[in-house]
Design a protein around this motif. Structure first.
Motif, PDB file in Angstrom:
ATOM      1  N   GLY A  98      -0.618   0.165   5.734  1.00 30.38           N
ATOM      2  CA  GLY A  98       0.415   0.984   5.106  1.00 30.38           C
ATOM      3  C   GLY A  98       1.607   1.179   6.016  1.00 30.38           C
ATOM      4  O   GLY A  98       2.761   1.200   5.559  1.00 30.38           O
ATOM      5  N   MET A  99       1.359   1.278   7.315  1.00 34.11           N
ATOM      6  CA  MET A  99       2.435   1.380   8.296  1.00 34.11           C
ATOM      7  C   MET A  99       2.973   0.007   8.655  1.00 34.11           C
ATOM      8  O   MET A  99       4.191  -0.231   8.664  1.00 34.11           O
ATOM      9  CB  MET A  99       1.939   2.092   9.555  1.00 34.11           C
ATOM     10  N   VAL A 100       2.077  -0.940   8.924  1.00 36.27           N
ATOM     11  CA  VAL A 100       2.482  -2.274   9.382  1.00 36.27           C
ATOM     12  C   VAL A 100       3.345  -2.985   8.344  1.00 36.27           C
ATOM     13  O   VAL A 100       4.355  -3.615   8.677  1.00 36.27           O
ATOM     14  CB  VAL A 100       1.232  -3.117   9.713  1.00 36.27           C
ATOM     15  N   ILE A 101       2.951  -2.893   7.080  1.00 35.07           N
ATOM     16  CA  ILE A 101       3.644  -3.631   6.027  1.00 35.07           C
ATOM     17  C   ILE A 101       4.763  -2.810   5.385  1.00 35.07           C
ATOM     18  O   ILE A 101       5.867  -3.307   5.171  1.00 35.07           O
ATOM     19  CB  ILE A 101       2.650  -4.089   4.942  1.00 35.07           C
ATOM     20  N   SER A 102       4.475  -1.533   5.098  1.00 33.49           N
ATOM     21  CA  SER A 102       5.432  -0.726   4.316  1.00 33.49           C
ATOM     22  C   SER A 102       6.052   0.427   5.079  1.00 33.49           C
ATOM     23  O   SER A 102       6.814   1.207   4.502  1.00 33.49           O
ATOM     24  CB  SER A 102       4.719  -0.181   3.067  1.00 33.49           C
ATOM     25  N   GLN A 103       5.738   0.575   6.364  1.00 36.25           N
ATOM     26  CA  GLN A 103       6.274   1.654   7.204  1.00 36.25           C
ATOM     27  C   GLN A 103       6.014   3.037   6.602  1.00 36.25           C
ATOM     28  O   GLN A 103       6.862   3.934   6.643  1.00 36.25           O
ATOM     29  CB  GLN A 103       7.783   1.474   7.459  1.00 36.25           C
ATOM     30  N   LEU A 104       4.814   3.211   6.038  1.00 41.89           N
ATOM     31  CA  LEU A 104       4.437   4.503   5.477  1.00 41.89           C
ATOM     32  C   LEU A 104       3.854   5.398   6.559  1.00 41.89           C
ATOM     33  O   LEU A 104       3.122   4.941   7.432  1.00 41.89           O
ATOM     34  CB  LEU A 104       3.411   4.317   4.354  1.00 41.89           C
TER      35      LEU A 104
END
Length: 271
Positions: free
Chosen positions: A74-80
């Protein structure tokens, strides 16, 4: 009894990261079985990236369990981030984690919160960031109850977050906000950076520790760094730790060798 697990990454954007096996879920599960692991830990791009029917069949075929599922994509791909300053983005992060809890729940596997915890910044003071993180963990821990699994929260080293870096920090967060159904992940690599003494850090975490990432000081597989494991094993026994020691390490010198090295060290230390 402590059980063994090995990580399998399916996230291309995380290439080069600390995951032992890569790309081929079926091959990874079967190799884990061949080498003698008890379970696999899955790092997937999202809940729909894994064919659940196939995964269930693989687990039935091998007799392995799913130890946990990561949410870091979620962070790596979408910066969530659960501490994003924008409410809509925080909600998107919560929704993503819930989708991973749903995925893992089908296999009685808890979800892990690591990089998605975010950081405090000049625009988001630390006390407010910790409040937002606590609120998210509380909601997500409650959500995970429907699957009879906890949510796993991982304190990280200072280069990856500035919120909670030690086991004591994690305990403080959970207890100060009366967060239920959330356990701590004790990652030996992060602890090697942040704890004055890893064994004492484990004792500080105590009953709150629900998952361990088994790795060496340099993030290579156990036995390839300068980690002193005997005090760590003693501390885990002292706190009566009974869950997984999961290999989250660089695939050094290659995935198969890393997986083999880790299970050999696991057997030496815990069996």
């Amino acid at each position: 009894m402590i059980s063994s697990a090995v990580t399998i990454s399916l996230v291309e954007q995380a290439r080069g990261g600390p995951f032992v096996l890569w790309d081929d879920l079926a091959a990874g599960v079967r190799l884990a079985k061949e080498l003698g692991y008890d379970a696999v830990e899955i790092f997937a791009p999202g809940p729909d990236a894994v064919d659940r029917g196939q995964f269930k069949s693989l687990l039935e075929e091998t007799g392995l369990k799913c130890a946990a599922v990561g949410t870091g994509a979620g962070m790596v791909i979408s910066q969530l981030s659960l501490t994003d300053t924008e409410a809509a983005k925080r909600q998107a992060a919560i929704d993503f984690v819930k989708s991973m809890i749903d995925f893992g729940g089908e296999f009685s596997a808890p979800a892990i919160i690591g990089s998605m915890q975010g950081r405090w910044t000049t625009d988001l003071p630390k006390d407010k960031a910790l409040e937002l993180l606590g609120e998210a963990l509380s909601e997500l821990g409650e959500y995970a109850k429907q699957y009879n699994v906890p949510l796993i929260y991982e304190p990280l080293n200072r280069y990856e977050t500035n919120l909670c870096n030690t086991m004591a920090d994690g305990v403080q967060l959970i207890e100060s906000q009366s967060i239920s159904n959330v356990v701590l992940l004790a990652d030996l690599f992060h602890m090697n950076i942040e704890e004055t003494c890893i064994a004492q850090g484990l004792k500080d975490g105590g009953r709150h520790i629900g998952h361990v990432h088994f790795v060496d000081s340099n993030r290579r597989p156990a036995g390839n760094g300068h980690m002193k494991y005997e005090p760590i094993v003693s501390a885990l026994k002292e706190i009566n730790y009974q869950a997984y020691a999961s290999a989250e390490a660089f695939p050094w010198p290659d995935p198969t060798a890393a997986a083999k090295q880790t299970i050999e060290m696991f057997q030496k230390l815990f069996r």
